[in-house]
Scaffold this motif. Structure first.
Motif, mmCIF file in Angstrom:
data_model
loop_
_atom_site.group_PDB
_atom_site.id
_atom_site.type_symbol
_atom_site.label_atom_id
_atom_site.label_comp_id
_atom_site.label_asym_id
_atom_site.label_seq_id
_atom_site.Cartn_x
_atom_site.Cartn_y
_atom_site.Cartn_z
ATOM 1 N N LEU A 182 0.835 -1.197 0.000
ATOM 2 C CA LEU A 182 0.000 0.000 0.000
ATOM 3 C C LEU A 182 0.870 1.247 0.000
ATOM 4 O O LEU A 182 1.892 1.306 0.686
ATOM 5 C CB LEU A 182 -0.912 0.007 1.229
ATOM 6 N N PHE A 183 0.438 2.249 -0.762
ATOM 7 C CA PHE A 183 1.170 3.495 -0.917
ATOM 8 C C PHE A 183 0.276 4.654 -0.501
ATOM 9 O O PHE A 183 -0.951 4.557 -0.550
ATOM 10 C CB PHE A 183 1.571 3.696 -2.384
ATOM 11 N N ILE A 184 0.878 5.778 -0.151
ATOM 12 C CA ILE A 184 0.107 6.980 0.153
ATOM 13 C C ILE A 184 -0.537 7.480 -1.134
ATOM 14 O O ILE A 184 0.117 7.591 -2.168
ATOM 15 C CB ILE A 184 0.997 8.062 0.789
ATOM 16 N N ASP A 185 -1.825 7.766 -1.070
ATOM 17 C CA ASP A 185 -2.574 8.262 -2.220
ATOM 18 C C ASP A 185 -2.222 9.734 -2.431
ATOM 19 O O ASP A 185 -2.535 10.572 -1.589
ATOM 20 C CB ASP A 185 -4.075 8.103 -1.976
ATOM 21 N N PRO A 186 -1.578 10.080 -3.545
ATOM 22 C CA PRO A 186 -1.137 11.462 -3.749
ATOM 23 C C PRO A 186 -2.284 12.431 -4.072
ATOM 24 O O PRO A 186 -2.082 13.637 -4.109
ATOM 25 C CB PRO A 186 -0.181 11.354 -4.946
ATOM 26 N N ARG A 187 -3.484 11.905 -4.291
ATOM 27 C CA ARG A 187 -4.612 12.756 -4.685
ATOM 28 C C ARG A 187 -5.324 13.411 -3.508
ATOM 29 O O ARG A 187 -6.076 14.354 -3.703
ATOM 30 C CB ARG A 187 -5.629 11.932 -5.479
ATOM 31 N N ILE A 188 -5.092 12.908 -2.290
ATOM 32 C CA ILE A 188 -5.807 13.431 -1.122
ATOM 33 C C ILE A 188 -4.805 13.805 -0.043
ATOM 34 O O ILE A 188 -3.941 13.013 0.317
ATOM 35 C CB ILE A 188 -6.789 12.399 -0.554
ATOM 36 N N THR A 189 -4.939 15.012 0.475
ATOM 37 C CA THR A 189 -4.120 15.462 1.596
ATOM 38 C C THR A 189 -5.046 15.791 2.752
ATOM 39 O O THR A 189 -6.000 16.551 2.594
ATOM 40 C CB THR A 189 -3.317 16.719 1.220
ATOM 41 N N LEU A 190 -4.779 15.204 3.897
ATOM 42 C CA LEU A 190 -5.575 15.473 5.090
ATOM 43 C C LEU A 190 -4.800 16.388 6.019
ATOM 44 O O LEU A 190 -3.618 16.158 6.278
ATOM 45 C CB LEU A 190 -5.906 14.177 5.831
#
Length: 122
Positions: free
Chosen positions: A38-46
């Motif tokens: 699993l990788f960090i989704d670059p489309r969403i920043t929290l």
């Protein structure tokens, strides 16, 4: 790894990783990669204010953290090459996430994934 109901995004909660700095990051799978990585989704920043305890709707244990070098035309680990953070999980955890209707999107990142995932050059 936790399921977080992200306001103003998806109907289903998203699988996220909580890092040692207290940040929560939505995860994704890379289509041309191992489905249990699993990788960090670059489309969403929290932002920290976006996630409160009430948004956490499930807990899924641990993922094994590592880094994978980003493909480039030169260099490599130790030569200034970028690396993606990766959390490896067991197949049964992947099934549990799917059974609980927790979103874990699959991104088609292709060979130039650094640019394509960020919405850059195609």
């Amino acid at each position: 790894l936790v399921a977080i109901q992200i306001t103003n995004h998806d109907d289903n909660p998203r699988l996220c990783v909580v890092t040692s700095d207290g940040g929560a990051y939505p995860l994704c799978i890379h289509e041309d990669d191992v489905e249990t990585d699993l990788f960090i989704d670059p489309r969403i920043t929290l932002e920290n204010d976006d996630v409160i305890d009430e948004h956490v709707v499930g807990s899924y244990g641990e993922g094994w953290y590592s880094q994978r070098p980003v493909p480039s035309l030169g260099g490599g680990p130790g030569y200034g090459a970028e690396a993606d953070s990766v959390w490896s999980i067991e197949e049964d955890l992947l099934e549990a996430v799917a059974n609980d209707n927790v979103d874990l999107p699959v991104l088609d990142i292709g060979i130039s994934h650094g640019e394509k995932a960020r919405g850059g050059a195609f």
